[in-house]
Design a protein around this motif. Structure first.
Motif, PDB file in Angstrom:
ATOM      1  N   LEU A  62       0.850  -1.177   0.000  1.00 10.78           N
ATOM      2  CA  LEU A  62       0.000   0.000   0.000  1.00 10.78           C
ATOM      3  C   LEU A  62       0.892   1.235   0.000  1.00 10.78           C
ATOM      4  N   THR A  63       0.387   2.334  -0.584  1.00  5.96           N
ATOM      5  CA  THR A  63       1.134   3.599  -0.586  1.00  5.96           C
ATOM      6  C   THR A  63       0.223   4.714  -0.070  1.00  5.96           C
ATOM      7  N   PRO A  64      -0.087   4.718   1.228  1.00  5.34           N
ATOM      8  CA  PRO A  64      -0.992   5.735   1.780  1.00  5.34           C
ATOM      9  C   PRO A  64      -0.341   7.102   1.822  1.00  5.34           C
ATOM     10  N   ILE A  65      -1.155   8.132   1.807  1.00  2.77           N
ATOM     11  CA  ILE A  65      -0.647   9.500   1.901  1.00  2.77           C
ATOM     12  C   ILE A  65      -0.079   9.761   3.289  1.00  2.77           C
ATOM     13  N   ASP A  66      -0.728   9.233   4.321  1.00  3.30           N
ATOM     14  CA  ASP A  66      -0.190   9.309   5.669  1.00  3.30           C
ATOM     15  C   ASP A  66      -0.502   8.003   6.386  1.00  3.30           C
ATOM     16  N   ALA A  67      -0.047   7.902   7.629  1.00  2.08           N
ATOM     17  CA  ALA A  67      -0.191   6.644   8.368  1.00  2.08           C
ATOM     18  C   ALA A  67      -1.282   6.713   9.429  1.00  2.08           C
ATOM     19  N   LYS A  68      -2.108   7.731   9.395  1.00  3.02           N
ATOM     20  CA  LYS A  68      -3.073   7.925  10.482  1.00  3.02           C
ATOM     21  C   LYS A  68      -4.486   7.498  10.133  1.00  3.02           C
ATOM     22  N   GLY A  69      -4.720   7.081   8.895  1.00  5.65           N
ATOM     23  CA  GLY A  69      -6.071   6.723   8.492  1.00  5.65           C
ATOM     24  C   GLY A  69      -6.536   5.419   9.109  1.00  5.65           C
ATOM     25  N   ALA A  70      -7.817   5.358   9.450  1.00  7.46           N
ATOM     26  CA  ALA A  70      -8.390   4.144  10.035  1.00  7.46           C
ATOM     27  C   ALA A  70      -8.346   2.983   9.051  1.00  7.46           C
ATOM     28  N   ASP A  71      -8.416   3.278   7.754  1.00  7.13           N
ATOM     29  CA  ASP A  71      -8.385   2.201   6.762  1.00  7.13           C
ATOM     30  C   ASP A  71      -7.031   1.511   6.724  1.00  7.13           C
ATOM     31  N   PHE A  87      11.486   0.534   8.264  1.00  7.38           N
ATOM     32  CA  PHE A  87      12.817   0.719   7.716  1.00  7.38           C
ATOM     33  C   PHE A  87      12.822   1.966   6.825  1.00  7.38           C
ATOM     34  N   TYR A  88      13.138   3.107   7.408  1.00  3.44           N
ATOM     35  CA  TYR A  88      13.210   4.384   6.703  1.00  3.44           C
ATOM     36  C   TYR A  88      11.874   4.806   6.094  1.00  3.44           C
ATOM     37  N   PHE A  89      10.780   4.375   6.708  1.00  2.09           N
ATOM     38  CA  PHE A  89       9.462   4.906   6.361  1.00  2.09           C
ATOM     39  C   PHE A  89       9.406   6.341   6.873  1.00  2.09           C
ATOM     40  N   ARG A  90       8.782   7.238   6.131  1.00  2.00           N
ATOM     41  CA  ARG A  90       8.909   8.668   6.411  1.00  2.00           C
ATOM     42  C   ARG A  90       7.826   9.241   7.316  1.00  2.00           C
ATOM     43  N   HIS A  91       6.832   8.468   7.696  1.00  2.00           N
ATOM     44  CA  HIS A  91       5.781   8.982   8.571  1.00  2.00           C
ATOM     45  C   HIS A  91       5.878   8.329   9.944  1.00  2.00           C
ATOM     46  N   MET A  92       5.541   9.102  10.970  1.00  2.00           N
ATOM     47  CA  MET A  92       5.428   8.544  12.309  1.00  2.00           C
ATOM     48  C   MET A  92       4.193   7.643  12.375  1.00  2.00           C
ATOM     49  N   LEU A  93       4.297   6.563  13.115  1.00  2.00           N
ATOM     50  CA  LEU A  93       3.170   5.644  13.254  1.00  2.00           C
ATOM     51  C   LEU A  93       2.382   5.984  14.517  1.00  2.00           C
ATOM     52  N   PRO A  94       1.068   6.109  14.405  1.00  2.00           N
ATOM     53  CA  PRO A  94       0.250   6.437  15.582  1.00  2.00           C
ATOM     54  C   PRO A  94       0.126   5.245  16.527  1.00  2.00           C
ATOM     55  N   GLN A  95      -0.308   5.544  17.742  1.00  2.00           N
ATOM     56  CA  GLN A  95      -0.454   4.496  18.752  1.00  2.00           C
ATOM     57  C   GLN A  95      -1.421   3.406  18.304  1.00  2.00           C
ATOM     58  N   ALA A  96      -2.452   3.789  17.541  1.00  2.00           N
ATOM     59  CA  ALA A  96      -3.435   2.805  17.079  1.00  2.00           C
ATOM     60  C   ALA A  96      -2.776   1.714  16.240  1.00  2.00           C
ATOM     61  N   ILE A  97      -1.735   2.049  15.495  1.00  2.00           N
ATOM     62  CA  ILE A  97      -1.013   1.038  14.721  1.00  2.00           C
ATOM     63  C   ILE A  97      -0.003   0.313  15.596  1.00  2.00           C
TER      64      ILE A  97
END
Length: 305
Positions: A62-71, A87-97
């Motif tokens: 998947l190539t999401p625009i950000d990492a915060k979406g519920a989907d 591994f060098y992913f550019r977005h911070m991951l939220p607690q939900a993930i």
């Protein structure tokens, strides 16, 4: 009795993403899903493609625009991972993930040093003589989790950040390769990450490469090394023209009678600094085109007319 393969969801981009993903595959990990980025049309893409690797290995991605979406969180839960890796992913991951499964991040420094963005560039800019890669537990606070594995590499005096990043990529591969069996077995070591040491650094912009020629030559040289191509480059503006240093070395000894800035001496391009020392500039770009010492001398004279 054979143990079932561990399932993983992997967030990955860049060379480190490619190499570490290959380590997981070679180590028998069932990579159920990869989250990566589409390359930006405005960025100089000099690095390897995680997306291409996924297509070659038939790994869903998947190539999401950000990492915060519920989907996205729902897609990760559906993959039922035992572990997650970044591994060098550019977005911070939220607690939900992060709550879905134990998660580990590969950071391009020897934590707790150079936490945050662009760690290799910051290490070179600060004149560090060593850096490396660190696999650590992920938390919402960036680069703060317990350290699982580290691999050091040297930074030589004339190394550019691009050269050091090549070493860091290998260090990341080695660190993951050596700890992966114990990580999959649940017996990997955990070392506290002492956040009272080191420091946190933010992202860098092309404008951060502007040269202040009144600074000591070593500082200017470190700036050049930290942002030399394929990064945007250390630059200086003279009149309407922008000059970018492509290749340079720190000169031994002092120069006499020259003001800080660009100069041409004995058919050589110099960058004269505030402490009387200079950079010998072997390749200089003017508005994107490489120029000779004679062309620079003419342009500087034109600007003084």
């Amino acid at each position: 009795m054979t143990q079932p393969r561990k399932r993983a969801v992997v967030f990955a981009y860049h060379n480190v993403g490619v190499r570490c993903l290959k380590v997981l595959l070679a180590g028998g990990v069932d990579v159920a899903l990869v989250i990566t980025h589409q390359d930006s049309a405005t960025e100089n893409i000099w690095f390897e493609s995680v997306l291409s690797l996924c297509e070659t290995e038939s790994i869903p991605y998947l190539t999401p625009i950000d990492a915060k979406g519920a989907d996205l969180a729902e897609a990760i839960r559906a993959a039922q991972p035992d572990l997650m890796f970044s591994f060098y992913f550019r977005h911070m991951l939220p607690q939900a993930i992060l709550d879905i499964a134990p998660a580990y991040n590969m950071h391009g420094s020897l934590l707790p040093a150079f936490r945050g963005r662009a760690p290799t560039n910051w290490a070179v800019l600060h004149g560090a003589t060593e850096t490396g890669a660190t696999l650590h537990e992920m938390t919402v606070k960036p680069d703060a989790g317990a350290i699982v594995a580290q691999q050091a590499v040297p930074i030589l005096p004339d190394d550019t950040a691009f050269e050091v990043f090549g070493k860091v990529t290998v260090a990341a591969e080695l660190a993951l390769y050596h700890v992966l069996p114990s990580l999959l077995a649940g017996s990997a070591p955990r070392t506290p990450n002492d956040l009272t040491k080191g420091g946190y650094f933010g992202g860098r912009k092309p404008e951060d490469g502007r040269i202040d020629w009144t600074k000591p030559a070593q500082e200017v040289y470190n700036l050049h090394r930290a942002v030399a191509p394929p990064y945007p480059g250390a630059f200086t503006d003279v009149g309407p023209r922008r000059y970018v240093i492509e290749r340079a070395r720190l000169q031994n000894g002092n120069v006499q009678g020259l003001s800080p800035g660009l100069a041409v001496v004995d058919n050589a391009i110099l960058g004269v600094c505030g402490d009387g020392r200079a950079l010998v500039i072997h390749s200089l770009l003017a508005d994107g085109l490489r120029i000779s010492p004679a062309e620079l001398r003419a342009q500087l004279a034109e600007g003084q007319a």
